[in-house]
Design a protein around this motif. Structure first.
Motif, PDB file in Angstrom:
ATOM      1  N   LEU A 184       0.809  -1.226   0.000  1.00  0.00           N
ATOM      2  CA  LEU A 184       0.000   0.000   0.000  1.00  0.00           C
ATOM      3  C   LEU A 184       0.839   1.272   0.000  1.00  0.00           C
ATOM      4  O   LEU A 184       0.380   2.319  -0.415  1.00  0.00           O
ATOM      5  CB  LEU A 184      -0.873   0.048   1.264  1.00  0.00           C
ATOM      6  N   LEU A 185       2.068   1.185   0.511  1.00  0.00           N
ATOM      7  CA  LEU A 185       2.905   2.394   0.612  1.00  0.00           C
ATOM      8  C   LEU A 185       4.105   2.299  -0.343  1.00  0.00           C
ATOM      9  O   LEU A 185       5.151   2.894  -0.088  1.00  0.00           O
ATOM     10  CB  LEU A 185       3.396   2.577   2.054  1.00  0.00           C
ATOM     11  N   ALA A 186       3.933   1.579  -1.438  1.00  0.00           N
ATOM     12  CA  ALA A 186       5.055   1.380  -2.378  1.00  0.00           C
ATOM     13  C   ALA A 186       5.662   2.715  -2.785  1.00  0.00           C
ATOM     14  O   ALA A 186       4.944   3.627  -3.213  1.00  0.00           O
ATOM     15  CB  ALA A 186       4.561   0.625  -3.603  1.00  0.00           C
ATOM     16  N   GLY A 187       6.967   2.826  -2.613  1.00  0.00           N
ATOM     17  CA  GLY A 187       7.698   4.009  -3.061  1.00  0.00           C
ATOM     18  C   GLY A 187       7.588   5.217  -2.143  1.00  0.00           C
ATOM     19  O   GLY A 187       8.254   6.227  -2.356  1.00  0.00           O
ATOM     20  N   LYS A 188       6.782   5.152  -1.091  1.00  0.00           N
ATOM     21  CA  LYS A 188       6.639   6.320  -0.191  1.00  0.00           C
ATOM     22  C   LYS A 188       7.829   6.371   0.767  1.00  0.00           C
ATOM     23  O   LYS A 188       8.321   5.352   1.220  1.00  0.00           O
ATOM     24  CB  LYS A 188       5.359   6.198   0.640  1.00  0.00           C
ATOM     25  N   ARG A 189       8.262   7.601   1.061  1.00  0.00           N
ATOM     26  CA  ARG A 189       9.356   7.776   2.030  1.00  0.00           C
ATOM     27  C   ARG A 189       8.741   8.123   3.390  1.00  0.00           C
ATOM     28  O   ARG A 189       7.967   9.075   3.500  1.00  0.00           O
ATOM     29  CB  ARG A 189      10.303   8.881   1.561  1.00  0.00           C
ATOM     30  N   VAL A 190       9.088   7.314   4.386  1.00  0.00           N
ATOM     31  CA  VAL A 190       8.475   7.476   5.710  1.00  0.00           C
ATOM     32  C   VAL A 190       9.576   7.615   6.766  1.00  0.00           C
ATOM     33  O   VAL A 190      10.507   6.808   6.806  1.00  0.00           O
ATOM     34  CB  VAL A 190       7.587   6.249   6.062  1.00  0.00           C
ATOM     35  N   LEU A 191       9.448   8.661   7.591  1.00  0.00           N
ATOM     36  CA  LEU A 191      10.396   8.876   8.685  1.00  0.00           C
ATOM     37  C   LEU A 191       9.665   8.623  10.001  1.00  0.00           C
ATOM     38  O   LEU A 191       8.556   9.136  10.206  1.00  0.00           O
ATOM     39  CB  LEU A 191      10.911  10.325   8.623  1.00  0.00           C
ATOM     40  N   ASN A 315       7.335  22.870   3.707  1.00  0.00           N
ATOM     41  CA  ASN A 315       6.885  21.695   2.933  1.00  0.00           C
ATOM     42  C   ASN A 315       6.729  20.494   3.848  1.00  0.00           C
ATOM     43  O   ASN A 315       7.300  19.427   3.604  1.00  0.00           O
ATOM     44  CB  ASN A 315       7.906  21.361   1.840  1.00  0.00           C
ATOM     45  N   ALA A 316       5.947  20.682   4.889  1.00  0.00           N
ATOM     46  CA  ALA A 316       5.857  19.619   5.905  1.00  0.00           C
ATOM     47  C   ALA A 316       5.298  18.326   5.318  1.00  0.00           C
ATOM     48  O   ALA A 316       4.375  18.358   4.499  1.00  0.00           O
ATOM     49  CB  ALA A 316       4.955  20.092   7.038  1.00  0.00           C
ATOM     50  N   PRO A 317       5.863  17.184   5.745  1.00  0.00           N
ATOM     51  CA  PRO A 317       5.264  15.907   5.340  1.00  0.00           C
ATOM     52  C   PRO A 317       3.930  15.725   6.060  1.00  0.00           C
ATOM     53  O   PRO A 317       3.570  16.540   6.915  1.00  0.00           O
ATOM     54  CB  PRO A 317       6.289  14.876   5.814  1.00  0.00           C
ATOM     55  N   PHE A 318       3.228  14.641   5.749  1.00  0.00           N
ATOM     56  CA  PHE A 318       2.006  14.287   6.474  1.00  0.00           C
ATOM     57  C   PHE A 318       2.449  13.853   7.876  1.00  0.00           C
ATOM     58  O   PHE A 318       3.185  12.874   8.015  1.00  0.00           O
ATOM     59  CB  PHE A 318       1.303  13.145   5.734  1.00  0.00           C
ATOM     60  N   CYS A 319       2.035  14.635   8.907  1.00  0.00           N
ATOM     61  CA  CYS A 319       2.571  14.397  10.260  1.00  0.00           C
ATOM     62  C   CYS A 319       1.582  13.660  11.157  1.00  0.00           C
ATOM     63  O   CYS A 319       0.413  14.052  11.268  1.00  0.00           O
ATOM     64  CB  CYS A 319       2.923  15.721  10.915  1.00  0.00           C
ATOM     65  N   VAL A 320       2.070  12.627  11.813  1.00  0.00           N
ATOM     66  CA  VAL A 320       1.235  11.841  12.726  1.00  0.00           C
ATOM     67  C   VAL A 320       1.869  11.883  14.113  1.00  0.00           C
ATOM     68  O   VAL A 320       3.061  11.605  14.264  1.00  0.00           O
ATOM     69  CB  VAL A 320       1.136  10.374  12.250  1.00  0.00           C
ATOM     70  N   ALA A 383      -2.943  -1.195  10.898  1.00  0.00           N
ATOM     71  CA  ALA A 383      -4.192  -0.413  10.898  1.00  0.00           C
ATOM     72  C   ALA A 383      -3.895   1.087  10.814  1.00  0.00           C
ATOM     73  O   ALA A 383      -4.549   1.820  10.060  1.00  0.00           O
ATOM     74  CB  ALA A 383      -4.996  -0.732  12.151  1.00  0.00           C
ATOM     75  N   ILE A 384      -2.888   1.543  11.567  1.00  0.00           N
ATOM     76  CA  ILE A 384      -2.537   2.977  11.561  1.00  0.00           C
ATOM     77  C   ILE A 384      -2.061   3.381  10.162  1.00  0.00           C
ATOM     78  O   ILE A 384      -2.484   4.401   9.601  1.00  0.00           O
ATOM     79  CB  ILE A 384      -1.431   3.273  12.616  1.00  0.00           C
ATOM     80  N   LEU A 385      -1.188   2.560   9.568  1.00  0.00           N
ATOM     81  CA  LEU A 385      -0.633   2.892   8.243  1.00  0.00           C
ATOM     82  C   LEU A 385      -1.719   2.849   7.165  1.00  0.00           C
ATOM     83  O   LEU A 385      -1.715   3.655   6.229  1.00  0.00           O
ATOM     84  CB  LEU A 385       0.523   1.951   7.906  1.00  0.00           C
ATOM     85  N   THR A 386      -2.659   1.925   7.305  1.00  0.00           N
ATOM     86  CA  THR A 386      -3.757   1.843   6.332  1.00  0.00           C
ATOM     87  C   THR A 386      -4.614   3.097   6.432  1.00  0.00           C
ATOM     88  O   THR A 386      -5.050   3.663   5.423  1.00  0.00           O
ATOM     89  CB  THR A 386      -4.604   0.573   6.591  1.00  0.00           C
ATOM     90  N   HIS A 387      -4.849   3.578   7.660  1.00  0.00           N
ATOM     91  CA  HIS A 387      -5.621   4.818   7.869  1.00  0.00           C
ATOM     92  C   HIS A 387      -4.874   6.010   7.253  1.00  0.00           C
ATOM     93  O   HIS A 387      -5.469   6.847   6.584  1.00  0.00           O
ATOM     94  CB  HIS A 387      -5.838   5.027   9.371  1.00  0.00           C
ATOM     95  N   ILE A 388      -3.553   6.051   7.467  1.00  0.00           N
ATOM     96  CA  ILE A 388      -2.746   7.141   6.896  1.00  0.00           C
ATOM     97  C   ILE A 388      -2.875   7.123   5.374  1.00  0.00           C
ATOM     98  O   ILE A 388      -3.069   8.159   4.734  1.00  0.00           O
ATOM     99  CB  ILE A 388      -1.266   6.998   7.319  1.00  0.00           C
ATOM    100  N   LYS A 389      -2.783   5.941   4.805  1.00  0.00           N
ATOM    101  CA  LYS A 389      -2.861   5.799   3.342  1.00  0.00           C
ATOM    102  C   LYS A 389      -4.200   6.357   2.830  1.00  0.00           C
ATOM    103  O   LYS A 389      -4.249   7.048   1.801  1.00  0.00           O
ATOM    104  CB  LYS A 389      -2.696   4.316   2.986  1.00  0.00           C
ATOM    105  N   GLN A 390      -5.279   6.076   3.577  1.00  0.00           N
ATOM    106  CA  GLN A 390      -6.602   6.590   3.152  1.00  0.00           C
ATOM    107  C   GLN A 390      -6.644   8.108   3.236  1.00  0.00           C
ATOM    108  O   GLN A 390      -7.174   8.774   2.352  1.00  0.00           O
ATOM    109  CB  GLN A 390      -7.705   6.002   4.036  1.00  0.00           C
ATOM    110  N   LEU A 391      -6.030   8.686   4.294  1.00  0.00           N
ATOM    111  CA  LEU A 391      -6.040  10.145   4.439  1.00  0.00           C
ATOM    112  C   LEU A 391      -5.180  10.811   3.371  1.00  0.00           C
ATOM    113  O   LEU A 391      -5.466  11.926   2.933  1.00  0.00           O
ATOM    114  CB  LEU A 391      -5.553  10.558   5.837  1.00  0.00           C
ATOM    115  N   LEU A 392      -4.122  10.122   2.922  1.00  0.00           N
ATOM    116  CA  LEU A 392      -3.235  10.693   1.902  1.00  0.00           C
ATOM    117  C   LEU A 392      -3.973  10.893   0.581  1.00  0.00           C
ATOM    118  O   LEU A 392      -3.658  11.789  -0.179  1.00  0.00           O
ATOM    119  CB  LEU A 392      -2.026   9.780   1.656  1.00  0.00           C
ATOM    120  N   LYS A 393      -4.950  10.040   0.327  1.00  0.00           N
ATOM    121  CA  LYS A 393      -5.724  10.143  -0.924  1.00  0.00           C
ATOM    122  C   LYS A 393      -6.423  11.480  -0.972  1.00  0.00           C
ATOM    123  O   LYS A 393      -6.693  12.069  -1.936  1.00  0.00           O
ATOM    124  CB  LYS A 393      -6.765   9.023  -0.990  1.00  0.00           C
TER     125      LYS A 393
END
Ligand code: CTP
Length: 393
Positions: A184-191, A315-320, A383-393
């Motif tokens: 689901l997060l193919a190619g995304k950079r996550v810190l 240029n903040a990333p999506f912050c959790v 579950a958290i990452l799947t929720h993040i992926k939905q919000l990124l859309k």
């Protein structure tokens, strides 16, 4: 999204590492993966089918002519049902057979007849592994799309030390889980930050907290399994680094701030799981503080809020964020989300999560409040990452 109930054929070939396959089956079954064991005749000299049957809870198949297979074609039936085949241990001989597409026993036949991915965990003496023939065979299997897991380096049963040991059962389980996890997060950079910070008072004493790092590490592993390029900034923790993750150690809050900022480049998602100390000793004591007065005052100065600083970057990333509270959970968590301008915060009560393998968490975003059922941190990470992926859309 769950990898549970995936069907795995575990092929065991003849080698001393076959004993590790017993532990592997136990771990796979515990992870709710449906395991069907197939052994070669040679494997049965190293570990008994009875052991594997007891651990997998299913009859073990060895020969081509087993009458218990309903359609009389075990190689077709077993490979048709499988989501993947893992051969562990895979001997040098079995690897050579795979390269040539030979099919002279049940396991090699079903590998040839398969319509699913094949994963192979080699195990052999280091000279056999390093031989030109084996290396040529491994190169060919990779070209054929087979995933090669390991081998590892270390002490060998033959008394030598070097490359050729089969990966440990936990590493093979992790590889199987990564294989089955949708990308689901193919190619995304996550810190990600994780663990407790350690603020030194003097060379032997420090201010720290009870965060174990388990949640942050589980998120790092799950994000990597989902195809993300993960950088993990680790505070103080006793955990083994996740697989396929760039792990940077930064124990003080100041070092963590520097590490986060210097790795912020082109990150799309920042997940701040670390329990960062809000204060650290104002004065750096290079020598041990000696006891003298009955009352010792320690002056503390406020640390930078790493998450708030990142969230306010141009240029903040999506912050959790994470909010670990001892009372007023939802109100405090939502206040933190607003104050730090976060699209998502994960709220948890310290007594129900800190240091544990399982947790109760609630996700809060702009749209609503989502309590999740109590689960292992590994499942919650997905579950958290799947929720993040939905919000990124
Ligand atoms: N955080 C951070 N840097 C800090 C303090 C906290 O990046 N110096 C991050 C944590 O990683 C977490 C979130 O902010 O994602 C909330 O942390 P928490 O300590 O619970 O909140 P605080 O803002 O420090 O509030 P308080 O200690 O008063 O509860």
């Amino acid at each position: 999204m769950s990898i549970e109930n995936k069907k795995l054929v575990l092929g065991i070939t003849g080698g001393i590492a076959a004993y590790k396959a017993a532990e592997l089956v136990r771990l796979l079954v515990k992870a709710n993966i449906d395991v069907q064991v197939v052994m070669t005749e040679a494997a049965c000299h190293f570990i008994t089918p009875v052991t594997m049957q007891a651990l997998s809870g299913k009859p073990v198949f060895i020969g081509m002519w087993d009458s218990s297979i309903s359609n009389g074609m075990p190689h077709i039936e077993l490979s048709r049902e499988a989501d993947a085949i893992l051969v562990a241990p895979a001997s040098a001989e079995f690897i050579a057979k795979l390269v040539h597409g030979r099919a002279d026993d049940l396991l090699s036949t079903l590998c040839l007849a398969r319509d699913c991915p094949l994963l192979v965990a080699p195990a052999m003496n280091k000279q056999m592994w390093e031989s030109a023939a084996t290396q040529r065979n491994i190169t060919q299997l990779k070209k054929d799309g087979v995933s090669i897991l390991g081998p590892d380096s270390g002490d060998q049963a033959c008394g030598e030390v070097g490359l050729g040991r089969m990966l440990e059962a936990e590493d093979l389980l992790a590889a199987v889980q990564a294989h089955f996890t949708p990308k689901l997060l193919a190619g995304k950079r996550v810190l990600i930050t994780a663990g407790a910070t350690l603020e030194m008072i003097d060379p032997v004493r420090a201010i720290t907290n009870l965060s174990s790092g388990k949640m942050g590490y589980a998120i790092a592993q799950a994000a990597s399994d989902m195809g993300a390029e993960v950088t993990l900034i680790s505070g103080s923790t006793a955990l083994k680094a996740p697989n396929n993750v760039k792990n940077i150690s930064a124990t003080s809050s100041d070092a963590m701030y520097q590490a986060v900022m210097s790795n912020m480049n082109e990150q799309e998602i920042f997940i701040s799981v670390a329990a960062v100390a809000d204060y650290s000793p104002a004065k750096k004591n290079n020598q041990k503080i000696k006891k003298s007065e009955s009352l010792l005052t320690l002056e503390l100065s406020k640390n930078k809020d790493i998450l708030a600083e990142v969230a306010s970057l141009p240029n903040a990333p999506f912050c959790v964020g994470f909010a670990a509270e001892s009372e007023n959970l939802l109100a405090y968590a939502e206040a933190k989300r607003k104050a730090k301008k976060l699209p998502l915060i994960v709220a948890n009560l310290v007594g129900e999560s800190m240091g544990r393998d399982e947790a109760n968490i609630t996700l809060i975003d702009d749209e609503g409040i989502y309590p999740l059922p109590k689960a292992s941190k590994e499942l919650l990470a997905v579950a958290i990452l799947t929720h993040i992926k939905q919000l990124l859309k």
